[in-house]
Design an enzyme around this catalytic site. Structure first.
Site, PDB file in Angstrom:
ATOM      1  N   CYS A  79       0.846  -1.199   0.000  1.00  0.00           N
ATOM      2  CA  CYS A  79       0.000   0.000   0.000  1.00  0.00           C
ATOM      3  C   CYS A  79       0.885   1.254   0.000  1.00  0.00           C
ATOM      4  CB  CYS A  79      -0.991  -0.034   1.162  1.00  0.00           C
ATOM      5  SG  CYS A  79      -2.330   1.170   0.961  1.00  0.00           S
ATOM      6  N   HIS A 180      -3.937  -4.431  -0.196  1.00  0.00           N
ATOM      7  CA  HIS A 180      -3.544  -5.017   1.084  1.00  0.00           C
ATOM      8  C   HIS A 180      -3.668  -6.537   0.996  1.00  0.00           C
ATOM      9  CE1 HIS A 180      -3.270  -1.441   3.704  1.00  0.00           C
ATOM     10  NE2 HIS A 180      -4.144  -0.929   2.868  1.00  0.00           N
ATOM     11  N   GLU A 182      -2.876  -8.622   3.173  1.00  0.00           N
ATOM     12  CA  GLU A 182      -3.304  -9.119   4.486  1.00  0.00           C
ATOM     13  C   GLU A 182      -4.813  -8.974   4.698  1.00  0.00           C
ATOM     14  OE1 GLU A 182      -2.616  -4.735   5.355  1.00  0.00           O
ATOM     15  OE2 GLU A 182      -1.864  -6.249   3.954  1.00  0.00           O
TER      16      GLU A 182
END
Length: 200
Positions: A79, A180, A182
């Site tokens: 990001c 992202h 994650e």
């Protein structure tokens, strides 16, 4: 050893948990000695470009990051961390980036809603080991108001959001991901798994 760089920017715990879910052990650290010994570095980030660069300067980490890359070891920016890899950012002013990849970071000046927030498809440009376990048009999760404006040389995959948004870039041992991983569920984990296997 994979080191997630701690410079007070971003949710480091969620990044660490995502790596752990795919069997990759990481350390969260802002210690230059720990960073020096890292097999790979993960540079996350949430917030403003200029503030993030200032944090890296305050912690005297810029030389450590560049030394790591110049040794041929892997670095992945996530990001805002991806955006910092470039020469300059134009968020509330003009700021110097890490200058590891040529290009700049500019406001997402489009008619669609900004920030670009939510799930979007990945369109592949070239083959790369990091894409090993995913397929074109898989969805990943974005949250950003600025985007990388650079040459197409490093582009691996993009998202279409009125503009062609660079989503995954690579320059030799440097990776950047605008989304992202994650927060991108199974697809994000597969990308991190592929990255981990490359380091081995």
């Amino acid at each position: 050893m994979h080191v997630i760089i701690d410079y007070d920017v971003g949710n480091l715990d969620s990044v660490q948990r995502a790596f752990k879910r795919v069997g990759i052990d990481t350390i969260i650290s802002g210690d230059k000695e720990v960073i020096k010994d890292a097999k790979s570095l993960i540079l996350p980030g949430v917030g403003a470009f200029g503030d993030a660069m200032e944090k890296l300067k305050e912690r005297d980490l810029i030389k450590s990051i560049k030394r790591h890359v110049n040794c041929g070891k892997f670095l992945i920016g996530i990001c805002l961390g991806m955006q910092l890899l470039y020469e300059k950012g134009y968020e509330y002013g003009e700021y110097q980036g890490l200058d590891l990849i040529k290009g700049s970071v500019k406001i997402l000046d489009i008619s669609l809603k900004v920030p670009h927030m939510g799930w979007n498809q990945l369109n592949f440009i070239k083959k790369d080991p990091v894409l090993r376990y995913i397929k074109e048009n898989d969805y990943v999760y974005f949250v950003h108001s600025y985007y990388v404006n650079s040459s197409q040389n490093e582009l691996i995959a993009y998202a279409d959001y009125e503009k062609k948004i660079p989503a995954i870039v690579r320059k030799k041992n440097i990776y950047g991901m605008q989304f992202h991983p994650e927060k991108s569920g199974d697809v994000g984990e597969k990308i991190l798994k592929a990255y981990g296997e490359m380091i081995k």
